[in-house]
Write a protein that holds these residues in place. Structure first.
Motif, PDB file in Angstrom:
ATOM      1  N   THR A 201       0.830  -1.202   0.000  1.00  0.00           N
ATOM      2  CA  THR A 201       0.000   0.000   0.000  1.00  0.00           C
ATOM      3  C   THR A 201       0.867   1.255   0.000  1.00  0.00           C
ATOM      4  O   THR A 201       0.609   2.215  -0.732  1.00  0.00           O
ATOM      5  N   LEU A 202       1.916   1.234   0.823  1.00  0.00           N
ATOM      6  CA  LEU A 202       2.800   2.400   0.906  1.00  0.00           C
ATOM      7  C   LEU A 202       3.661   2.541  -0.343  1.00  0.00           C
ATOM      8  O   LEU A 202       3.949   3.662  -0.781  1.00  0.00           O
ATOM      9  N   VAL A 203       4.066   1.432  -0.919  1.00  0.00           N
ATOM     10  CA  VAL A 203       4.853   1.510  -2.169  1.00  0.00           C
ATOM     11  C   VAL A 203       3.990   2.084  -3.283  1.00  0.00           C
ATOM     12  O   VAL A 203       4.436   2.936  -4.059  1.00  0.00           O
ATOM     13  N   GLN A 204       2.745   1.640  -3.365  1.00  0.00           N
ATOM     14  CA  GLN A 204       1.824   2.196  -4.361  1.00  0.00           C
ATOM     15  C   GLN A 204       1.681   3.699  -4.190  1.00  0.00           C
ATOM     16  O   GLN A 204       1.679   4.457  -5.158  1.00  0.00           O
ATOM     17  N   LEU A 205       1.532   4.126  -2.929  1.00  0.00           N
ATOM     18  CA  LEU A 205       1.412   5.551  -2.628  1.00  0.00           C
ATOM     19  C   LEU A 205       2.626   6.315  -3.142  1.00  0.00           C
ATOM     20  O   LEU A 205       2.492   7.338  -3.825  1.00  0.00           O
ATOM     21  N   MET A 206       3.816   5.809  -2.834  1.00  0.00           N
ATOM     22  CA  MET A 206       5.039   6.518  -3.205  1.00  0.00           C
ATOM     23  C   MET A 206       5.317   6.460  -4.704  1.00  0.00           C
ATOM     24  O   MET A 206       5.914   7.381  -5.271  1.00  0.00           O
ATOM     25  N   GLU A 207       4.859   5.406  -5.349  1.00  0.00           N
ATOM     26  CA  GLU A 207       4.996   5.319  -6.798  1.00  0.00           C
ATOM     27  C   GLU A 207       4.196   6.425  -7.485  1.00  0.00           C
ATOM     28  O   GLU A 207       4.614   6.969  -8.512  1.00  0.00           O
ATOM     29  N   LYS A 208       3.039   6.735  -6.905  1.00  0.00           N
ATOM     30  CA  LYS A 208       2.160   7.734  -7.516  1.00  0.00           C
ATOM     31  C   LYS A 208       2.409   9.149  -6.988  1.00  0.00           C
ATOM     32  O   LYS A 208       1.895  10.110  -7.548  1.00  0.00           O
ATOM     33  N   GLU A 209       3.172   9.253  -5.905  1.00  0.00           N
ATOM     34  CA  GLU A 209       3.454  10.563  -5.299  1.00  0.00           C
ATOM     35  C   GLU A 209       4.978  10.726  -5.191  1.00  0.00           C
ATOM     36  O   GLU A 209       5.569  10.454  -4.136  1.00  0.00           O
ATOM     37  N   PRO A 210       5.631  11.169  -6.238  1.00  0.00           N
ATOM     38  CA  PRO A 210       7.104  11.250  -6.237  1.00  0.00           C
ATOM     39  C   PRO A 210       7.698  12.189  -5.199  1.00  0.00           C
ATOM     40  O   PRO A 210       8.875  12.064  -4.864  1.00  0.00           O
ATOM     41  N   LEU A 211       6.899  13.122  -4.665  1.00  0.00           N
ATOM     42  CA  LEU A 211       7.421  14.045  -3.657  1.00  0.00           C
ATOM     43  C   LEU A 211       7.323  13.486  -2.236  1.00  0.00           C
ATOM     44  O   LEU A 211       7.795  14.108  -1.289  1.00  0.00           O
ATOM     45  N   VAL A 212       6.709  12.309  -2.105  1.00  0.00           N
ATOM     46  CA  VAL A 212       6.689  11.618  -0.814  1.00  0.00           C
ATOM     47  C   VAL A 212       7.936  10.737  -0.780  1.00  0.00           C
ATOM     48  O   VAL A 212       8.059   9.779  -1.531  1.00  0.00           O
ATOM     49  N   ARG A 213       8.857  11.071   0.122  1.00  0.00           N
ATOM     50  CA  ARG A 213      10.145  10.365   0.151  1.00  0.00           C
ATOM     51  C   ARG A 213      10.312   9.472   1.371  1.00  0.00           C
ATOM     52  O   ARG A 213      11.214   8.633   1.405  1.00  0.00           O
ATOM     53  N   TYR A 214       9.446   9.645   2.355  1.00  0.00           N
ATOM     54  CA  TYR A 214       9.548   8.897   3.611  1.00  0.00           C
ATOM     55  C   TYR A 214       8.157   8.807   4.224  1.00  0.00           C
ATOM     56  O   TYR A 214       7.444   9.813   4.281  1.00  0.00           O
ATOM     57  N   VAL A 215       7.762   7.624   4.680  1.00  0.00           N
ATOM     58  CA  VAL A 215       6.502   7.465   5.406  1.00  0.00           C
ATOM     59  C   VAL A 215       6.790   6.647   6.657  1.00  0.00           C
ATOM     60  O   VAL A 215       7.251   5.506   6.582  1.00  0.00           O
ATOM     61  N   GLY A 216       6.528   7.244   7.819  1.00  0.00           N
ATOM     62  CA  GLY A 216       6.785   6.578   9.092  1.00  0.00           C
ATOM     63  C   GLY A 216       5.517   6.019   9.705  1.00  0.00           C
ATOM     64  O   GLY A 216       4.436   6.602   9.573  1.00  0.00           O
ATOM     65  N   TYR A 217       5.659   4.876  10.372  1.00  0.00           N
ATOM     66  CA  TYR A 217       4.528   4.291  11.104  1.00  0.00           C
ATOM     67  C   TYR A 217       4.366   5.015  12.436  1.00  0.00           C
ATOM     68  O   TYR A 217       5.343   5.433  13.052  1.00  0.00           O
ATOM     69  N   LEU A 218       3.128   5.116  12.884  1.00  0.00           N
ATOM     70  CA  LEU A 218       2.802   5.912  14.067  1.00  0.00           C
ATOM     71  C   LEU A 218       3.169   5.187  15.368  1.00  0.00           C
ATOM     72  O   LEU A 218       2.897   3.997  15.538  1.00  0.00           O
ATOM     73  N   THR A 219       3.807   5.914  16.287  1.00  0.00           N
ATOM     74  CA  THR A 219       4.095   5.423  17.629  1.00  0.00           C
ATOM     75  C   THR A 219       3.325   6.279  18.636  1.00  0.00           C
ATOM     76  O   THR A 219       2.805   7.344  18.294  1.00  0.00           O
TER      77      THR A 219
END
Length: 379
Positions: A201-219
């Motif tokens: 899901t996150l890879v799909q997101l980043m494939e379609k959003e090139p300006l998203v370079r990092y996504v962190g899981y919530l703590t």
């Protein structure tokens, strides 16, 4: 003078942990409720993507990601319970990670003659001479888990560093072996505690959003992030929805569980902020934070760091510096810890479903669980 009994690190840390928890409760409840309300449609979106996550789709994205697990000397060496619990949690709670290549980077160390550090000091990974053998045995046992085809270590390999690097520079060495555009970064004492947003899901997101370079899981510590930025820095953080997923722009890079572009990690190294024995969140992260605070959101574009903002706190911190497995605790006279039955149950269900779907290779069927008890002390 009578010798003082060794203090239980679990009890020692409970007071400060309780105080911190009480201080955050009211804010957390408000923030968590707001996030869950905002994320109602996001949850539906994620569920839809998961339902569409066929074996072919998952495999397609597995080939675009490499998992790097960072490990180093800890008090519980040579036990592998800490690392295995974390690897098991990733396999069970984060869909799409089973088939990815996994690099377990074992940092080097420096030694000290001081015996009062009880094996491992908090900073610098300095270990007493008599603990070197324990760490070497720990690395051997990790390799054994791979050779015995433990499902959590499927497609795993070790990278043993000859000298001390620290988390940041150890990552740089591991990235030299990576051939995929994305990297899933994990640490041996940060595990998933519940179902997390699937990797594909996150890879799909980043494939379609090139300006998203990092996504962190919530703590838990980030649950009040938006209100904290306003109160501390008068900085208004507006969560945004990208590809149906709610994200909060993150002004400070965090080492905790995340997926990132390999190119972003290389950019961090190019800034020259990451040094020996350092953690990127303490060096690069601070530079990023003050850049955005001083120059505003126009400076955010070169970072592109985001936090999953759907209210699902799914990452827990196990204190690797003080963690002891059940046998080690009993030897010190500490109360025994109960096994994490929830994860054990999830492992059984997960393996039954995976075996039925043919997702676990036949090689793993011969794997025998080691005698070490999978008992974990969690923050």
């Amino acid at each position: 003078m009578d010798k003082q009994p060794e203090k239980d690190p679990l009890v020692e840390g409970m007071g400060s942990l309780m105080a911190e928890s009480n201080n955050c409760d009211n804010t957390d409840q408000k923030e968590g409720g707001k996030q869950r309300e905002e994320a109602a449609t996001t949850e539906e979106s994620i569920a839809a993507v998961e339902n569409e996550g066929s074996a072919e789709l998952v495999k397609k994205f597995e080939e675009k990601v490499t998992l790097i697990m960072a490990t180093s000397p800890v008090k519980s060496n040579p036990s592998t319970v800490l690392l295995k619990h974390t690897m098991d949690s990733i396999r069970v709670y984060c869909k799409g990670t089973y088939g990815v290549r996994k690099i377990i980077v074992c940092d080097g160390y420096s030694t000290t003659e001081e015996k009062n550090q009880k094996g491992v000091a908090r900073k610098g990974r300095r270990i007493a001479e008599d603990k070197v053998a324990d760490y070497k045995e720990y690395i051997r046992r990790v390799q054994e888990l791979i050779e015995q085809k433990d499902p959590a270590f499927h497609k795993a390999e070790t990278l043993v560093l000859p000298k001390l690097h620290g988390f940041g520079l150890a990552m740089e060495e591991a990235l030299k072996l990576v051939k995929t555009p994305y990297v899933f970064v994990a640490q041996h004492d940060r595990c998933f505690s519940r179902k997390a947003t699937p990797l594909h899901t996150l890879v799909q997101l980043m494939e379609k959003e090139p300006l998203v370079r990092y996504v962190g899981y919530l703590t838990h510590r980030q649950l009040n992030y938006v209100s904290r930025m306003m109160s501390q820095h008068q900085l208004k953080v507006d969560p945004v929805r990208k590809q149906g997923i709610l994200l909060a722009p993150l002004i400070h890079f965090l080492d905790s569980m995340h997926i990132a572009r390999v190119s972003f990690w290389k950019y961090m190294f190019e800034t020259g902020t990451i040094k020996v024995r350092s953690f990127p969140e303490h060096t690069f992260g601070n530079v990023q934070r003050w850049d955005i605070i001083e120059n505003g959101w126009k400076a955010f574009g070169k970072y592109g760091t985001y936090l999953l903002w759907h209210g699902n706190v799914c990452v827990k911190h196990i204190n690797g510096r003080t963690f002891l497995d059940t046998v080690q605790r009993q030897k010190r006279g500490f109360p025994a810890l109960g096994p994490f039955a929830e994860l054990e149950d999830e492992l059984k269900k997960h393996d039954q479903l995976s075996a039925g779907a043919g997702q676990i290779s036949k090689d793993t069927e011969s794997y025998q669980k080691p005698d070490e008890q999978n008992d974990i002390a969690m923050e």
